[in-house]
Design a protein around this motif. Sequence first.
Motif, PDB file in Angstrom:
ATOM      1  N   THR A 131       0.834  -1.196   0.000  1.00 54.52           N
ATOM      2  CA  THR A 131       0.000   0.000   0.000  1.00 54.52           C
ATOM      3  C   THR A 131       0.871   1.250   0.000  1.00 54.52           C
ATOM      4  O   THR A 131       2.079   1.199   0.267  1.00 54.52           O
ATOM      5  CB  THR A 131      -0.914   0.043   1.236  1.00 54.52           C
ATOM      6  OG1 THR A 131      -0.109   0.229   2.417  1.00 54.52           O
ATOM      7  CG2 THR A 131      -1.717  -1.248   1.372  1.00 54.52           C
ATOM      8  N   ARG A 132       0.239   2.364  -0.307  1.00 56.34           N
ATOM      9  CA  ARG A 132       0.921   3.649  -0.260  1.00 56.34           C
ATOM     10  C   ARG A 132       1.509   3.892   1.127  1.00 56.34           C
ATOM     11  O   ARG A 132       2.660   4.332   1.263  1.00 56.34           O
ATOM     12  CB  ARG A 132      -0.082   4.752  -0.612  1.00 56.34           C
ATOM     13  CG  ARG A 132       0.387   6.168  -0.294  1.00 56.34           C
ATOM     14  CD  ARG A 132      -0.757   7.164  -0.475  1.00 56.34           C
ATOM     15  NE  ARG A 132      -0.391   8.471   0.045  1.00 56.34           N
ATOM     16  CZ  ARG A 132      -0.480   8.815   1.323  1.00 56.34           C
ATOM     17  NH1 ARG A 132      -0.909   7.931   2.210  1.00 56.34           N
ATOM     18  NH2 ARG A 132      -0.135  10.033   1.704  1.00 56.34           N
ATOM     19  N   SER A 149      -2.149   0.789  -6.761  1.00 54.06           N
ATOM     20  CA  SER A 149      -3.094   1.203  -7.796  1.00 54.06           C
ATOM     21  C   SER A 149      -3.193   2.724  -7.834  1.00 54.06           C
ATOM     22  O   SER A 149      -3.072   3.389  -6.803  1.00 54.06           O
ATOM     23  CB  SER A 149      -4.466   0.592  -7.534  1.00 54.06           C
ATOM     24  OG  SER A 149      -4.961   1.022  -6.279  1.00 54.06           O
ATOM     25  N   GLY A 150      -3.403   3.259  -9.031  1.00 54.95           N
ATOM     26  CA  GLY A 150      -3.547   4.690  -9.189  1.00 54.95           C
ATOM     27  C   GLY A 150      -2.275   5.468  -8.932  1.00 54.95           C
ATOM     28  O   GLY A 150      -2.309   6.670  -8.668  1.00 54.95           O
ATOM     29  N   GLY A 151      -1.138   4.786  -8.996  1.00 56.22           N
ATOM     30  CA  GLY A 151       0.127   5.452  -8.732  1.00 56.22           C
ATOM     31  C   GLY A 151       0.760   5.993  -9.988  1.00 56.22           C
ATOM     32  O   GLY A 151       0.104   6.212 -11.012  1.00 56.22           O
ATOM     33  N   LEU A 163       9.917   0.396 -13.896  1.00 55.71           N
ATOM     34  CA  LEU A 163       8.633  -0.061 -14.442  1.00 55.71           C
ATOM     35  C   LEU A 163       7.718  -0.629 -13.367  1.00 55.71           C
ATOM     36  O   LEU A 163       7.120  -1.707 -13.513  1.00 55.71           O
ATOM     37  CB  LEU A 163       8.861  -1.091 -15.559  1.00 55.71           C
ATOM     38  CG  LEU A 163       9.649  -0.596 -16.773  1.00 55.71           C
ATOM     39  CD1 LEU A 163       9.791  -1.707 -17.798  1.00 55.71           C
ATOM     40  CD2 LEU A 163       8.999   0.641 -17.384  1.00 55.71           C
ATOM     41  N   ILE A 164       7.602   0.098 -12.264  1.00 53.45           N
ATOM     42  CA  ILE A 164       6.654  -0.243 -11.207  1.00 53.45           C
ATOM     43  C   ILE A 164       5.837   1.002 -10.885  1.00 53.45           C
ATOM     44  O   ILE A 164       6.315   2.131 -11.024  1.00 53.45           O
ATOM     45  CB  ILE A 164       7.356  -0.754  -9.930  1.00 53.45           C
ATOM     46  CG1 ILE A 164       8.424   0.248  -9.454  1.00 53.45           C
ATOM     47  CG2 ILE A 164       7.952  -2.139 -10.143  1.00 53.45           C
ATOM     48  CD1 ILE A 164       9.063  -0.122  -8.133  1.00 53.45           C
ATOM     49  N   THR A 165       4.589   0.786 -10.473  1.00 49.36           N
ATOM     50  CA  THR A 165       3.766   1.913 -10.060  1.00 49.36           C
ATOM     51  C   THR A 165       4.044   2.208  -8.594  1.00 49.36           C
ATOM     52  O   THR A 165       4.042   1.319  -7.753  1.00 49.36           O
ATOM     53  CB  THR A 165       2.274   1.615 -10.239  1.00 49.36           C
ATOM     54  OG1 THR A 165       1.922   0.449  -9.491  1.00 49.36           O
ATOM     55  CG2 THR A 165       1.947   1.400 -11.706  1.00 49.36           C
ATOM     56  N   VAL A 205       5.884  10.592  -4.020  1.00 46.91           N
ATOM     57  CA  VAL A 205       7.333  10.407  -4.024  1.00 46.91           C
ATOM     58  C   VAL A 205       7.840  10.680  -5.429  1.00 46.91           C
ATOM     59  O   VAL A 205       7.602   9.921  -6.358  1.00 46.91           O
ATOM     60  CB  VAL A 205       7.713   8.977  -3.585  1.00 46.91           C
ATOM     61  CG1 VAL A 205       9.227   8.848  -3.498  1.00 46.91           C
ATOM     62  CG2 VAL A 205       7.076   8.664  -2.235  1.00 46.91           C
ATOM     63  N   GLN A 206       8.590  11.756  -5.584  1.00 48.52           N
ATOM     64  CA  GLN A 206       9.073  12.145  -6.905  1.00 48.52           C
ATOM     65  C   GLN A 206      10.579  12.369  -6.851  1.00 48.52           C
ATOM     66  O   GLN A 206      11.082  13.007  -5.934  1.00 48.52           O
ATOM     67  CB  GLN A 206       8.395  13.444  -7.362  1.00 48.52           C
ATOM     68  CG  GLN A 206       6.877  13.359  -7.490  1.00 48.52           C
ATOM     69  CD  GLN A 206       6.441  12.529  -8.679  1.00 48.52           C
ATOM     70  OE1 GLN A 206       7.181  12.395  -9.639  1.00 48.52           O
ATOM     71  NE2 GLN A 206       5.244  11.969  -8.618  1.00 48.52           N
TER      72      GLN A 206
END
Length: 254
Positions: free
Chosen positions: A160-161, A229-231, A238-240, A245-246
Amino acid sequence: MAALDSSMQEGLLVDRAWFGRQGIESTAVDYYLRSGKIESLVHGLYRKPGPPLKWQQVVYSLIVLGHDVHVGHLTALSYHGYEHTLKLGVAQRIRLYSTRSLPSWVGKVDIGPGFIKMKRNLFPDGSIGLINVSFGTWDWPIPYSSAERAFIELASTLETREDILQAKLMLEGAANLRPMLLQSLLEACGNIQTKRLFLWLARTIGHPWYKHIDISRINLGTGKRQVVSGGTLDAQFLITVPKEVQDGQQEPLF
């Protein structure tokens, strides 16, 4: 009594098969029970009477009884000094890795905070990145994950986030991880998503040790993987990942 006193240390949990291997017959075990020299904790499990058990005694007893176990994940990270980032006031169950099922008595012994058997076997070579930590009067050696292995074990369970942001907070405090050990662990790790997620976290944080990891030697598989999801899709791994976090290498996931 000489055989019992010399072979059964205080705090050790044993079963009837263990007594047999020590040459102590079943009738002698029954005598020790009646006389109070040993006590039964649950059916078929015994110890010498003494102070309340500690969880480390349970782990060492499992090893003595033939189980290949080690302490890892959050429990090992706490031992290595990262407990300040865990939720205050929340008792964390002991994370154990084992090559086979644990005996049922592990869940029945009255000892806090309890145990969680971790499901995912990340390393075919089970001993890589493990250290022995001495415990108790007899300096019993208990295998723990090194901080490097424990962080990779942690990455394997992030879903999870909130999980990812908590792991990032913990890894931010890990400026002294050893890149050579991380390299060996990442090359040996059998889970593609775990490796990608750990490397993404490491790159995002930017500790100096990350620059010494040779990613070209690590099998990262192919294709995209959805972690949250929605990331946002990370262009390198190549992962969401969470949008919050940028580090300049993410792109929107369409």
